[in-house]
Enzyme design. Structure first.
Site, PDB file in Angstrom:
ATOM      1  N   ASP A  58       0.841  -1.191   0.000  1.00  0.00           N
ATOM      2  CA  ASP A  58       0.000   0.000   0.000  1.00  0.00           C
ATOM      3  C   ASP A  58       0.882   1.250   0.000  1.00  0.00           C
ATOM      4  O   ASP A  58       1.821   1.338   0.813  1.00  0.00           O
ATOM      5  CB  ASP A  58      -0.852  -0.046   1.296  1.00  0.00           C
ATOM      6  CG  ASP A  58      -1.999   0.932   1.280  1.00  0.00           C
ATOM      7  OD1 ASP A  58      -1.848   2.028   0.694  1.00  0.00           O
ATOM      8  OD2 ASP A  58      -3.042   0.602   1.872  1.00  0.00           O
ATOM      9  N   THR A  99      -6.419   7.106  -0.244  1.00  0.00           N
ATOM     10  CA  THR A  99      -5.445   6.605  -1.230  1.00  0.00           C
ATOM     11  C   THR A  99      -4.828   7.741  -2.045  1.00  0.00           C
ATOM     12  O   THR A  99      -3.609   7.874  -2.130  1.00  0.00           O
ATOM     13  CB  THR A  99      -6.125   5.592  -2.193  1.00  0.00           C
ATOM     14  OG1 THR A  99      -6.442   4.427  -1.448  1.00  0.00           O
ATOM     15  CG2 THR A  99      -5.192   5.206  -3.330  1.00  0.00           C
ATOM     16  N   THR A 124      -4.536  14.087 -13.877  1.00  0.00           N
ATOM     17  CA  THR A 124      -5.605  13.927 -14.876  1.00  0.00           C
ATOM     18  C   THR A 124      -6.152  15.291 -15.301  1.00  0.00           C
ATOM     19  O   THR A 124      -6.091  16.256 -14.530  1.00  0.00           O
ATOM     20  CB  THR A 124      -6.754  13.068 -14.281  1.00  0.00           C
ATOM     21  OG1 THR A 124      -7.918  13.215 -15.092  1.00  0.00           O
ATOM     22  CG2 THR A 124      -7.123  13.498 -12.872  1.00  0.00           C
ATOM     23  N   ASP A 125      -6.724  15.337 -16.488  1.00  0.00           N
ATOM     24  CA  ASP A 125      -7.357  16.590 -16.934  1.00  0.00           C
ATOM     25  C   ASP A 125      -8.620  16.893 -16.126  1.00  0.00           C
ATOM     26  O   ASP A 125      -9.128  18.012 -16.177  1.00  0.00           O
ATOM     27  CB  ASP A 125      -7.674  16.534 -18.439  1.00  0.00           C
ATOM     28  CG  ASP A 125      -8.704  15.480 -18.833  1.00  0.00           C
ATOM     29  OD1 ASP A 125      -9.052  14.618 -17.986  1.00  0.00           O
ATOM     30  OD2 ASP A 125      -9.168  15.512 -19.988  1.00  0.00           O
ATOM     31  N   GLU A 126      -9.109  15.893 -15.383  1.00  0.00           N
ATOM     32  CA  GLU A 126     -10.360  16.122 -14.634  1.00  0.00           C
ATOM     33  C   GLU A 126     -10.169  17.141 -13.514  1.00  0.00           C
ATOM     34  O   GLU A 126     -11.146  17.663 -12.972  1.00  0.00           O
ATOM     35  CB  GLU A 126     -10.923  14.799 -14.094  1.00  0.00           C
ATOM     36  CG  GLU A 126     -11.180  13.843 -15.236  1.00  0.00           C
ATOM     37  CD  GLU A 126     -12.083  12.670 -14.920  1.00  0.00           C
ATOM     38  OE1 GLU A 126     -12.908  12.757 -14.003  1.00  0.00           O
ATOM     39  OE2 GLU A 126     -11.958  11.652 -15.630  1.00  0.00           O
ATOM     40  N   TYR A 149     -13.522  12.147  -6.972  1.00  0.00           N
ATOM     41  CA  TYR A 149     -12.306  11.617  -7.612  1.00  0.00           C
ATOM     42  C   TYR A 149     -11.417  12.771  -8.079  1.00  0.00           C
ATOM     43  O   TYR A 149     -10.228  12.837  -7.746  1.00  0.00           O
ATOM     44  CB  TYR A 149     -12.675  10.720  -8.808  1.00  0.00           C
ATOM     45  CG  TYR A 149     -11.529  10.508  -9.779  1.00  0.00           C
ATOM     46  CD1 TYR A 149     -10.404   9.775  -9.402  1.00  0.00           C
ATOM     47  CD2 TYR A 149     -11.553  11.062 -11.058  1.00  0.00           C
ATOM     48  CE1 TYR A 149      -9.332   9.599 -10.288  1.00  0.00           C
ATOM     49  CE2 TYR A 149     -10.496  10.888 -11.942  1.00  0.00           C
ATOM     50  CZ  TYR A 149      -9.390  10.156 -11.556  1.00  0.00           C
ATOM     51  OH  TYR A 149      -8.326   9.990 -12.423  1.00  0.00           O
ATOM     52  N   LYS A 153      -7.643  13.968  -6.840  1.00  0.00           N
ATOM     53  CA  LYS A 153      -6.488  14.041  -7.736  1.00  0.00           C
ATOM     54  C   LYS A 153      -5.918  15.464  -7.741  1.00  0.00           C
ATOM     55  O   LYS A 153      -4.704  15.651  -7.801  1.00  0.00           O
ATOM     56  CB  LYS A 153      -6.888  13.636  -9.156  1.00  0.00           C
ATOM     57  CG  LYS A 153      -7.225  12.169  -9.339  1.00  0.00           C
ATOM     58  CD  LYS A 153      -6.050  11.235  -9.104  1.00  0.00           C
ATOM     59  CE  LYS A 153      -4.991  11.321 -10.188  1.00  0.00           C
ATOM     60  NZ  LYS A 153      -3.935  10.289 -10.011  1.00  0.00           N
TER      61      LYS A 153
HETATM   62  P1  NAD Z   1      -6.817   1.668 -12.354  1.00  0.00           P
HETATM   63  O1  NAD Z   1      -7.952   1.860 -11.409  1.00  0.00           O
HETATM   64  O2  NAD Z   1      -6.978   0.730 -13.514  1.00  0.00           O
HETATM   65  O3  NAD Z   1      -5.517   1.195 -11.554  1.00  0.00           O
HETATM   66  C1  NAD Z   1      -5.170   1.706 -10.304  1.00  0.00           C
HETATM   67  C2  NAD Z   1      -4.153   0.759  -9.666  1.00  0.00           C
HETATM   68  O4  NAD Z   1      -3.738   1.319  -8.420  1.00  0.00           O
HETATM   69  C3  NAD Z   1      -4.704  -0.640  -9.380  1.00  0.00           C
HETATM   70  O5  NAD Z   1      -3.795  -1.624  -9.823  1.00  0.00           O
HETATM   71  C4  NAD Z   1      -4.837  -0.668  -7.851  1.00  0.00           C
HETATM   72  O6  NAD Z   1      -4.674  -1.962  -7.292  1.00  0.00           O
HETATM   73  C5  NAD Z   1      -3.713   0.275  -7.442  1.00  0.00           C
HETATM   74  N1  NAD Z   1      -3.931   0.877  -6.121  1.00  0.00           N
HETATM   75  C6  NAD Z   1      -5.069   1.461  -5.652  1.00  0.00           C
HETATM   76  N2  NAD Z   1      -4.891   1.869  -4.388  1.00  0.00           N
HETATM   77  C7  NAD Z   1      -3.606   1.565  -4.044  1.00  0.00           C
HETATM   78  C8  NAD Z   1      -2.826   1.761  -2.877  1.00  0.00           C
HETATM   79  N3  NAD Z   1      -3.346   2.350  -1.785  1.00  0.00           N
HETATM   80  N4  NAD Z   1      -1.541   1.348  -2.865  1.00  0.00           N
HETATM   81  C9  NAD Z   1      -1.010   0.736  -3.972  1.00  0.00           C
HETATM   82  N5  NAD Z   1      -1.710   0.502  -5.101  1.00  0.00           N
HETATM   83  C10 NAD Z   1      -2.992   0.924  -5.141  1.00  0.00           C
HETATM   84  O7  NAD Z   1      -6.461   3.126 -12.859  1.00  0.00           O
HETATM   85  P2  NAD Z   1      -5.923   3.642 -14.276  1.00  0.00           P
HETATM   86  O8  NAD Z   1      -7.072   3.958 -15.145  1.00  0.00           O
HETATM   87  O9  NAD Z   1      -4.853   2.743 -14.757  1.00  0.00           O
HETATM   88  O10 NAD Z   1      -5.279   5.034 -13.825  1.00  0.00           O
HETATM   89  C11 NAD Z   1      -3.956   5.078 -13.332  1.00  0.00           C
HETATM   90  C12 NAD Z   1      -3.611   6.501 -12.943  1.00  0.00           C
HETATM   91  O11 NAD Z   1      -3.750   7.365 -14.078  1.00  0.00           O
HETATM   92  C13 NAD Z   1      -4.518   7.078 -11.858  1.00  0.00           C
HETATM   93  O12 NAD Z   1      -3.730   7.858 -10.999  1.00  0.00           O
HETATM   94  C14 NAD Z   1      -5.494   7.958 -12.637  1.00  0.00           C
HETATM   95  O13 NAD Z   1      -5.952   9.021 -11.842  1.00  0.00           O
HETATM   96  C15 NAD Z   1      -4.616   8.440 -13.768  1.00  0.00           C
HETATM   97  N6  NAD Z   1      -5.310   8.797 -15.019  1.00  0.00           N
HETATM   98  C16 NAD Z   1      -6.172   7.898 -15.586  1.00  0.00           C
HETATM   99  C17 NAD Z   1      -6.785   8.224 -16.803  1.00  0.00           C
HETATM  100  C18 NAD Z   1      -7.712   7.238 -17.484  1.00  0.00           C
HETATM  101  O14 NAD Z   1      -8.310   7.564 -18.498  1.00  0.00           O
HETATM  102  N7  NAD Z   1      -7.843   6.007 -17.010  1.00  0.00           N
HETATM  103  C19 NAD Z   1      -6.538   9.454 -17.409  1.00  0.00           C
HETATM  104  C20 NAD Z   1      -5.646  10.345 -16.786  1.00  0.00           C
HETATM  105  C21 NAD Z   1      -5.041   9.990 -15.594  1.00  0.00           C
HETATM  106  P1  TYD Z   2     -15.551   7.035 -17.703  1.00  0.00           P
HETATM  107  O1  TYD Z   2     -14.987   5.941 -18.556  1.00  0.00           O
HETATM  108  O2  TYD Z   2     -16.092   6.688 -16.352  1.00  0.00           O
HETATM  109  O3  TYD Z   2     -14.429   8.169 -17.609  1.00  0.00           O
HETATM  110  P2  TYD Z   2     -14.510   9.676 -16.983  1.00  0.00           P
HETATM  111  O4  TYD Z   2     -15.741   9.817 -16.192  1.00  0.00           O
HETATM  112  O5  TYD Z   2     -13.289   9.671 -16.133  1.00  0.00           O
HETATM  113  O6  TYD Z   2     -14.443  10.595 -18.158  1.00  0.00           O
HETATM  114  O7  TYD Z   2     -16.712   7.733 -18.506  1.00  0.00           O
HETATM  115  C1  TYD Z   2     -16.481   8.348 -19.763  1.00  0.00           C
HETATM  116  C2  TYD Z   2     -17.769   9.060 -20.170  1.00  0.00           C
HETATM  117  O8  TYD Z   2     -18.776   8.060 -20.397  1.00  0.00           O
HETATM  118  C3  TYD Z   2     -18.327   9.966 -19.111  1.00  0.00           C
HETATM  119  O9  TYD Z   2     -18.903  11.103 -19.745  1.00  0.00           O
HETATM  120  C4  TYD Z   2     -19.410   9.140 -18.427  1.00  0.00           C
HETATM  121  C5  TYD Z   2     -19.918   8.271 -19.563  1.00  0.00           C
HETATM  122  N1  TYD Z   2     -20.438   6.940 -19.156  1.00  0.00           N
HETATM  123  C6  TYD Z   2     -21.691   6.523 -19.579  1.00  0.00           C
HETATM  124  O10 TYD Z   2     -22.413   7.249 -20.294  1.00  0.00           O
HETATM  125  N2  TYD Z   2     -22.146   5.289 -19.184  1.00  0.00           N
HETATM  126  C7  TYD Z   2     -21.396   4.468 -18.391  1.00  0.00           C
HETATM  127  O11 TYD Z   2     -21.874   3.355 -18.032  1.00  0.00           O
HETATM  128  C8  TYD Z   2     -20.091   4.897 -17.994  1.00  0.00           C
HETATM  129  C9  TYD Z   2     -19.224   4.028 -17.113  1.00  0.00           C
HETATM  130  C10 TYD Z   2     -19.643   6.138 -18.396  1.00  0.00           C
END
Ligand code: NAD
Ligand code: TYD
Length: 343
Positions: A58, A99, A124-126, A149, A153
Site C-alpha cells: 500500500d 489513497t 488527470t485533466d479532470e 475523484y 487528484k
Molecule cells: P486503475 O484503477 O486501472 O488502476 C489503479 C491501480 O492502483 C490498481 O492496480 C490498484 O490496485 C492500485 N492501487 C489502488 N490503491 C492503491 C494503494 N493504496 N496502494 C497501492 N496501489 C494501489 O487506474 P488507471 O485507469 O490505470 O489510472 C492510473 C492513474 O492514471 C490514476 O492515478 C489515474 O488518476 C490516472 N489517469 C487515468 C486516466 C484514465 O483515463 N484512465 C486518465 C488520466 C489519468
Molecule cells: P468514464 O470511462 O467513467 O471516464 P470519466 O468519467 O473519467 O471521463 O466515462 C467516460 C464518459 O462516459 C463519461 O462522460 C461518463 C460516460 N459513461 C456513460 O455514459 N455510461 C457508463 O456506463 C459509464 C461508465 C460512463
C-alpha cells in the site's frame, strides 16, 4: 535506472510496466495493493523478466515504502496508484481521499527522504473541471474539480507542486485526458460497452450522451509519461491529450457498428451527478518542450482495442463474474443509481 512504478497492476500502470521493459534497459519495481482494479494477469509474461519485480503493498504504508525505496535503490518514481473511477467516488469518497491524497503525500515524503531523483505524478485533466462547447484546458487553466475523484487528484497534484516549491523535490506532473486500450477495467466506458454489447446486454448511456471526452490511446500516454520522466523540467506540469474529441453517444454507436450490433442495445439511464460536460486538452506545451505527439489515430486505436477485448474474453469475463458483479448490480440494477430510464 531503478524505477518504482506504483499502481502497475492497473490499466495504465500495467501498460507502462510493459512499455518500460520493452523500450528501456531500466529495472522496474511495481508496488500495487491489488485492489479490485489491480490484476496480476495484466502483467502476464513480465514476471519472467529479470528486470521486473512485483511487490504487493500500500502506498500509505510508510514503513514498507521506506525499506523498499532503500532496498531497491530507487532512482525514480512513476506514480499511478489511485482509486480511479468517478462513479465509485460518488458512492464512497473516503477511500479516494486516503489513497489519492494521503497516499500521495506519504509517497512524496518517503521518496524525498530517500533522495529519489525524479518523481512523475500521473494526474488527470479532470482536475480542471468541465469546459463549455468552446476552448481547451491549458496548464494555466484554473483547477475546478467537480467529482470527489477529481478533487482528490487535484489535491495530490497540488501536493506535488508544494513539494517542488517548498523542498525543491523534483516532481513533474502530467495531466492526461481519457485513455483507452488493452487491460482497461470493464467499469469504464469503452470496455463496459464492448463487454455488454458482446453479451447482448443494454448499453447504459448517462443523460443525453452528448458529453465530450478527448480520447488517447494508452501507449501514447505511456510515452508521454516516460518523456516527462527523462526530459521533463522539475516543477513543470504537462497536459497530455489526443486532440480527439468524441461525444459519448457517437462513440457508443461506433463501437456497436464495429461489433456488428444494432443501436437497440443503447439505453439512456439517469445522468451521473456533477457530470462534466466536456474535456479537451491543449497539448502544445509538451509538444513544444518534449516533442511529444500522439501516434495512434482513433479509428486504428479503437479497432486494436476491440480486437483485444474480443481475443481476451476470458480476461474480462473473469472480472465480471467476481466482485465487480456486485458493483454493477448496485449501479445499474433495479433500484441502482443508473437503474432506471433517464428523466
Ligand atoms: P486503475 O484503477 O486501472 O488502476 C489503479 C491501480 O492502483 C490498481 O492496480 C490498484 O490496485 C492500485 N492501487 C489502488 N490503491 C492503491 C494503494 N493504496 N496502494 C497501492 N496501489 C494501489 O487506474 P488507471 O485507469 O490505470 O489510472 C492510473 C492513474 O492514471 C490514476 O492515478 C489515474 O488518476 C490516472 N489517469 C487515468 C486516466 C484514465 O483515463 N484512465 C486518465 C488520466 C489519468
Ligand atoms: P468514464 O470511462 O467513467 O471516464 P470519466 O468519467 O473519467 O471521463 O466515462 C467516460 C464518459 O462516459 C463519461 O462522460 C461518463 C460516460 N459513461 C456513460 O455514459 N455510461 C457508463 O456506463 C459509464 C461508465 C460512463
Amino acid at each position: 535506472m531503478n524505477i518504482l512504478v506504483t499502481g502497475g497492476a492497473g490499466f495504465i500502470g500495467s501498460n507502462h510496466v510493459r512499455y518500460l521493459l520493452d523500450h528501456t534497459q531500466d529495472r522496474v519495481v511495481n508496488l500495487d495493493l491489488l485492489t479490485y482494479a489491480g490484476n496480476l494477469e495484466n502483467l502476464a509474461g513480465c514476471e519472467d523478466d529479470p528486470r521486473y519485480r512485483f511487490v504487493r503493498g500500500d502506498i500509505r504504508d510508510r514503513e514498507l515504502l521506506r525499506s523498499l525505496l532503500q532496498r531497491e535503490s530507487i532512482d525514480a518514481v512513476v506514480h499511478f496508484a489511485a482509486e480511479s473511477h468517478v462513479d465509485r467516488s460518488v458512492e464512497g469518497p473516503e477511500v479516494f481521499v486516503t489513497t489519492n491524497v494521503l497516499g500521495t503525500e506519504i509517497l512524496l515524503e518517503e521518496a524525498r527522504a530517500a533522495q529519489v531523483g525524479r518523481f512523475v505524478m500521473v494526474s488527470t485533466d479532470e482536475v480542471y473541471g468541465s469546459l463549455g462547447s468552446e476552448g481547451f484546458f491549458t496548464e494555466e487553466s484554473p483547477l475546478a474539480p467537480n467529482s470527489p475523484y477529481a478533487a482528490s487528484k487535484a489535491a495530490a497534484d497540488l501536493l506535488c507542486r508544494a513539494f517542488f516549491k517548498t523542498f525543491g523535490f523534483p516532481v513533474i506532473v502530467t495531466r492526461c485526458s481519457n485513455n483507452y486500450g488493452p487491460y482497461q477495467f470493464p467499469e469504464k466506458l469503452i470496455p463496459l460497452m464492448i463487454a455488454n454489447a458482446l453479451e447482448g446486454k443494454p448499453l447504459p448511456v448517462y443523460g443525453d450522451g452528448l458529453q465530450v471526452r478527448d480520447w488517447l490511446y494508452v501507449e501514447d500516454h505511456c510515452r508521454a509519461i516516460d518523456l516527462a520522466l527523462r526530459k521533463g523540467r522539475p516543477g513543470a506540469v504537462y497536459n497530455v491529450g489526443g486532440g480527439n474529441e468524441q461525444r459519448n453517444l457517437d462513440l457508443v454507436r461506433m463501437l456497436l457498428d464495429r461489433l456488428g450490433k444494432g443501436p437497440e442495445l443503447i439505453t439512456f439511464v439517469q445522468d451521473r451527478p456533477g457530470h462534466d460536460r466536456r474535456y479537451a486538452i491543449d497539448a502544445s506545451h509538451i509538444r513544444a518542450e518534449l516533442g511529444w505527439a500522439p501516434t495512434v489515430d482513433f479509428a486504428a486505436g479503437l479497432a486494436r482495442t476491440i480486437d483485444w477485448y474480443l481475443a481476451n474474453r476470458a480476461w474480462w469475463e473473469k472480472i465480471r463474474s467476481g466482485e465487480y458483479t456486485a458493483y454493477y448490480e448496485k449501479m445499474y440494477g433495479a433500484g441502482g443509481r443508473h437503474g432506471g430510464d433517464a428523466g
